[in-house]
Design a protein around this motif. Structure first.
Motif: not given
Length: 266
Positions: A163-164, A171-178
């Motif tokens: 969803a993110a 991909p880095f934002t997904v890993f960092r925030t989720i």
């Protein structure tokens, strides 16, 4: 009946620890002989530079090894959990979990031969010491962290990350925030486990340490030939107190987080 069995089990675990702690406050120099209340062994501990140096070295190595093991274990667990089949995956998984099943004597001997071979070929490490102990403990803790991370990643709902990503996150934002917040408890547990394994290790450190890098467990184990002094009991009480304060602080933080988090309304 269950309460009785629980009490017997806890008593079996804690009776030796409480006896050791009580002897730290005894005036008598003979271990496990009560000679009256005294704090003389804590004063002697503060003056024992060799024991304090060994304890401080063990804490530094354990913290560094736990940190490196957590970083490497995160990468290893991520590969095992998120990457599909690839050439050599069974061998890769077996090698990743080898420290979990191999006897520490075998690991210690293998690491000793490795460091000796590297020293002969590359001139590094120049000698066995704190660096080699740190590397050995990092490799041991990495396997435990990888198991925890792999299990946590396998239990995550992939739709959260999908969803993110669908909303435009990199991909880095997904890993960092989720992903990272969801696996943070596993990383914290892995760090604590790796820290405990390093702080408690005798076998690996005996193989890969040098004359100038004697950890606390190795130092205490070497004293067994001459007999432990009550200063070791005093040091154990200090470590138990620090561990208790750490657990108390963690409990307060978790309790405060539950109180400040408002209940969800559906």
């Amino acid at each position: 009946m269950r309460r009785l069995l629980l009490a017997l089990g806890l008593g079996f675990l804690w009776a030796p620890i409480l006896l050791m702690a009580a002897c730290a406050f005894s005036e008598s120099r003979t271990p496990y002989v009560w000679g009256g209340f005294s704090l003389r062994w804590f004063a002697a501990l503060a003056a024992n530079e060799r024991l304090i140096e060994a304890a401080w070295l063990s804490l530094r190595i354990a913290a560094g090894a736990a940190t490196l093991a957590t970083l490497l274990g995160l990468l290893l667990g991520w590969v095992l959990a998120r990457h599909g089949p690839f050439a050599g995956r069974p061998l890769f998984g077996a090698l990743a979990g080898a420290p979990l099943v191999l006897p520490e004597v075998v690991m210690g001997l293998a690491l000793l031969l490795l460091f000796v071979a590297l020293q002969g070929l590359l001139g590094w490490p120049a000698q066995r010491g704190a660096l080699t102990v740190w590397l050995a403990h990092s490799g041991l803790g990495m396997a435990y962290v990888a198991v925890l991370v792999q299990a946590r990643l396998a239990a995550l709902d992939p739709r959260l990350e999908e969803a993110a990503a669908d909303l435009g996150a990199s991909p880095f934002t997904v890993f960092r925030t989720i992903t990272l917040p969801l696996i943070a408890p596993s990383l914290a547990a892995g760090w604590g486990l790796a820290f405990t394994l390093s702080l408690d290790d005798v076998v690996l450190a005996s193989f890969v340490s040098g004359p100038g890098a004697t950890t606390l467990p190795v130092h205490l184990f070497s004293q067994l030939r001459l007999g432990l002094t009550p200063e070791a009991n005093a040091l154990a009480v200090v470590l138990l107190g620090l561990a208790g304060l750490g657990l108390l602080g963690l409990a307060v933080i978790l309790r405060r987080g539950r109180v400040e988090t408002p209940p969800s309304r559906e």
